[in-house]
Write a protein that holds these residues in place. Sequence first.
Motif, PDB file in Angstrom:
ATOM      1  N   ARG A  85       1.182 -29.168  15.768  1.00 56.31           N
ATOM      2  CA  ARG A  85       2.047 -30.322  16.023  1.00 56.31           C
ATOM      3  C   ARG A  85       2.424 -30.404  17.499  1.00 56.31           C
ATOM      4  N   LYS A  86       2.645 -29.258  18.146  1.00 56.93           N
ATOM      5  CA  LYS A  86       2.974 -29.253  19.572  1.00 56.93           C
ATOM      6  C   LYS A  86       1.818 -29.810  20.402  1.00 56.93           C
ATOM      7  N   LEU A  87       0.608 -29.385  20.087  1.00 53.53           N
ATOM      8  CA  LEU A  87      -0.552 -29.883  20.820  1.00 53.53           C
ATOM      9  C   LEU A  87      -0.727 -31.393  20.618  1.00 53.53           C
ATOM     10  N   TRP A  88      -0.510 -31.836  19.381  1.00 57.46           N
ATOM     11  CA  TRP A  88      -0.617 -33.266  19.082  1.00 57.46           C
ATOM     12  C   TRP A  88       0.433 -34.063  19.862  1.00 57.46           C
ATOM     13  N   HIS A  89       1.683 -33.590  19.858  1.00 65.53           N
ATOM     14  CA  HIS A  89       2.761 -34.297  20.544  1.00 65.53           C
ATOM     15  C   HIS A  89       2.604 -34.197  22.057  1.00 65.53           C
ATOM     16  N   ALA A  90       2.022 -33.104  22.527  1.00 60.66           N
ATOM     17  CA  ALA A  90       1.765 -32.972  23.964  1.00 60.66           C
ATOM     18  C   ALA A  90       0.787 -34.049  24.436  1.00 60.66           C
ATOM     19  N   LYS A  91      -0.205 -34.370  23.613  1.00 60.30           N
ATOM     20  CA  LYS A  91      -1.133 -35.453  23.957  1.00 60.30           C
ATOM     21  C   LYS A  91      -0.375 -36.768  24.100  1.00 60.30           C
ATOM     22  N   HIS A  92       0.575 -37.007  23.199  1.00 53.72           N
ATOM     23  CA  HIS A  92       1.362 -38.234  23.258  1.00 53.72           C
ATOM     24  C   HIS A  92       2.163 -38.305  24.547  1.00 53.72           C
ATOM     25  N   HIS A  93       2.834 -37.225  24.923  1.00 59.08           N
ATOM     26  CA  HIS A  93       3.649 -37.227  26.131  1.00 59.08           C
ATOM     27  C   HIS A  93       2.796 -37.242  27.393  1.00 59.08           C
ATOM     28  N   HIS A  94       1.676 -36.554  27.374  1.00 58.66           N
ATOM     29  CA  HIS A  94       0.848 -36.433  28.570  1.00 58.66           C
ATOM     30  C   HIS A  94       0.216 -37.770  28.963  1.00 58.66           C
ATOM     31  N   HIS A  95      -0.003 -38.637  27.983  1.00 60.49           N
ATOM     32  CA  HIS A  95      -0.617 -39.941  28.243  1.00 60.49           C
ATOM     33  C   HIS A  95       0.387 -41.052  27.963  1.00 60.49           C
ATOM     34  N   ALA A  96       1.597 -40.925  28.513  1.00 61.49           N
ATOM     35  CA  ALA A  96       2.665 -41.877  28.212  1.00 61.49           C
ATOM     36  C   ALA A  96       2.315 -43.304  28.647  1.00 61.49           C
ATOM     37  N   ALA A  97       1.495 -43.455  29.682  1.00 63.93           N
ATOM     38  CA  ALA A  97       1.132 -44.796  30.141  1.00 63.93           C
ATOM     39  C   ALA A  97       0.202 -45.500  29.150  1.00 63.93           C
ATOM     40  N   ARG A  98      -0.580 -44.713  28.412  1.00 60.87           N
ATOM     41  CA  ARG A  98      -1.496 -45.265  27.408  1.00 60.87           C
ATOM     42  C   ARG A  98      -1.350 -44.432  26.137  1.00 60.87           C
ATOM     43  N   PRO A  99      -0.203 -44.533  25.481  1.00 64.83           N
ATOM     44  CA  PRO A  99       0.104 -43.574  24.417  1.00 64.83           C
ATOM     45  C   PRO A  99      -0.732 -43.737  23.153  1.00 64.83           C
ATOM     46  N   GLY A 100      -0.867 -42.644  22.471  1.00 61.39           N
ATOM     47  CA  GLY A 100      -1.427 -42.581  21.131  1.00 61.39           C
ATOM     48  C   GLY A 100      -0.718 -41.427  20.442  1.00 61.39           C
ATOM     49  N   CYS A 101      -1.255 -40.962  19.329  1.00 64.62           N
ATOM     50  CA  CYS A 101      -0.677 -39.797  18.646  1.00 64.62           C
ATOM     51  C   CYS A 101       0.821 -39.995  18.408  1.00 64.62           C
ATOM     52  N   TYR A 102       1.170 -41.067  17.717  1.00 65.39           N
ATOM     53  CA  TYR A 102       2.579 -41.415  17.522  1.00 65.39           C
ATOM     54  C   TYR A 102       3.266 -40.591  16.437  1.00 65.39           C
ATOM     55  N   GLY A 103       2.516 -40.094  15.485  1.00 63.95           N
ATOM     56  CA  GLY A 103       3.125 -39.334  14.410  1.00 63.95           C
ATOM     57  C   GLY A 103       3.714 -38.030  14.909  1.00 63.95           C
ATOM     58  N   VAL A 104       4.896 -37.687  14.436  1.00 65.35           N
ATOM     59  CA  VAL A 104       5.553 -36.448  14.839  1.00 65.35           C
ATOM     60  C   VAL A 104       5.423 -35.408  13.728  1.00 65.35           C
ATOM     61  N   THR A 105       5.823 -35.762  12.527  1.00 67.07           N
ATOM     62  CA  THR A 105       5.728 -34.815  11.414  1.00 67.07           C
ATOM     63  C   THR A 105       4.338 -34.797  10.786  1.00 67.07           C
ATOM     64  N   SER A 106       3.550 -35.836  11.028  1.00 71.03           N
ATOM     65  CA  SER A 106       2.223 -35.931  10.425  1.00 71.03           C
ATOM     66  C   SER A 106       1.309 -36.770  11.314  1.00 71.03           C
ATOM     67  N   SER A 107       0.022 -36.470  11.265  1.00 67.89           N
ATOM     68  CA  SER A 107      -0.979 -37.254  11.998  1.00 67.89           C
ATOM     69  C   SER A 107      -1.643 -38.298  11.106  1.00 67.89           C
ATOM     70  N   PHE A 108      -1.232 -38.371   9.846  1.00 68.97           N
ATOM     71  CA  PHE A 108      -1.940 -39.191   8.859  1.00 68.97           C
ATOM     72  C   PHE A 108      -2.060 -40.640   9.287  1.00 68.97           C
ATOM     73  N   TRP A 109      -0.937 -41.273   9.669  1.00 77.18           N
ATOM     74  CA  TRP A 109      -0.986 -42.694   9.974  1.00 77.18           C
ATOM     75  C   TRP A 109      -1.700 -42.982  11.287  1.00 77.18           C
ATOM     76  N   ASP A 110      -1.741 -42.011  12.200  1.00 81.90           N
ATOM     77  CA  ASP A 110      -2.546 -42.181  13.418  1.00 81.90           C
ATOM     78  C   ASP A 110      -4.022 -42.285  13.067  1.00 81.90           C
ATOM     79  N   HIS A 111      -4.445 -41.507  12.089  1.00 86.25           N
ATOM     80  CA  HIS A 111      -5.843 -41.591  11.654  1.00 86.25           C
ATOM     81  C   HIS A 111      -6.095 -42.909  10.918  1.00 86.25           C
ATOM     82  N   VAL A 112      -5.149 -43.334  10.104  1.00 89.28           N
ATOM     83  CA  VAL A 112      -5.306 -44.594   9.371  1.00 89.28           C
ATOM     84  C   VAL A 112      -5.412 -45.776  10.336  1.00 89.28           C
ATOM     85  N   PHE A 113      -4.543 -45.796  11.359  1.00 91.19           N
ATOM     86  CA  PHE A 113      -4.489 -46.934  12.282  1.00 91.19           C
ATOM     87  C   PHE A 113      -5.226 -46.670  13.593  1.00 91.19           C
TER      88      PHE A 113
END
Length: 210
Positions: free
Chosen positions: A149-177
Amino acid sequence: MGFFSLEHSKAAYTADFVVYSAAVVVMVGYLAFAGPAGLRLEMLGTAVGGLVLWSVLEYLLHRFLLHGMEPFRSWHAEHHDRPTALIGTPTIFSAGMIAAFVFLPALLLLDAWLAGALTLGVLSGYLAYTFTHHGLHHWRAESAWLKQRKLWHAKHHHHAARPGCYGVTSSFWDHVFRSTRPQGAPAPAPSSAVASVVPPTGFVNTVSAE
């Protein structure tokens, strides 16, 4: 800093954990022991539905409200700029939103017991979110799940100008959308690994387990 500001005192920041933990325990006890016996299975299913509803709300609110609409976008940018600061939604605001947009609509559509069960599910999901998000920024990764989860959220913060990886507790909806990588970013090479993500400030020295 106070109970109504975005950047909290330690007391106001802790209030989310205390208030929602107490609310979940009280609601579980009340629904389990005071609720009609004939509705218990239905209440359980409705509470699980509330958990699922929260997971969808977590994704949608983060992506389209906190990263898409002012003034929420500017407020959330403060968290991206200072990820370890005690910045978050005031408890009185989040509680009011859950009451207004979850409990009251459910009360109009369902009976009071099922409306309470749905709200319990949402509250439980929100509580899990607050603990998880706090852990991502303030705890060392002692488990494989938290490290992932830390690695996933780090991707979100590291690319704040073009964010992705919005899920915090789960990556499920990021994969769906299909928001599993920063918007507009090229697909990673086959040899790339998630662990190669460079954590932004606030994640350094916390992604790897001791």
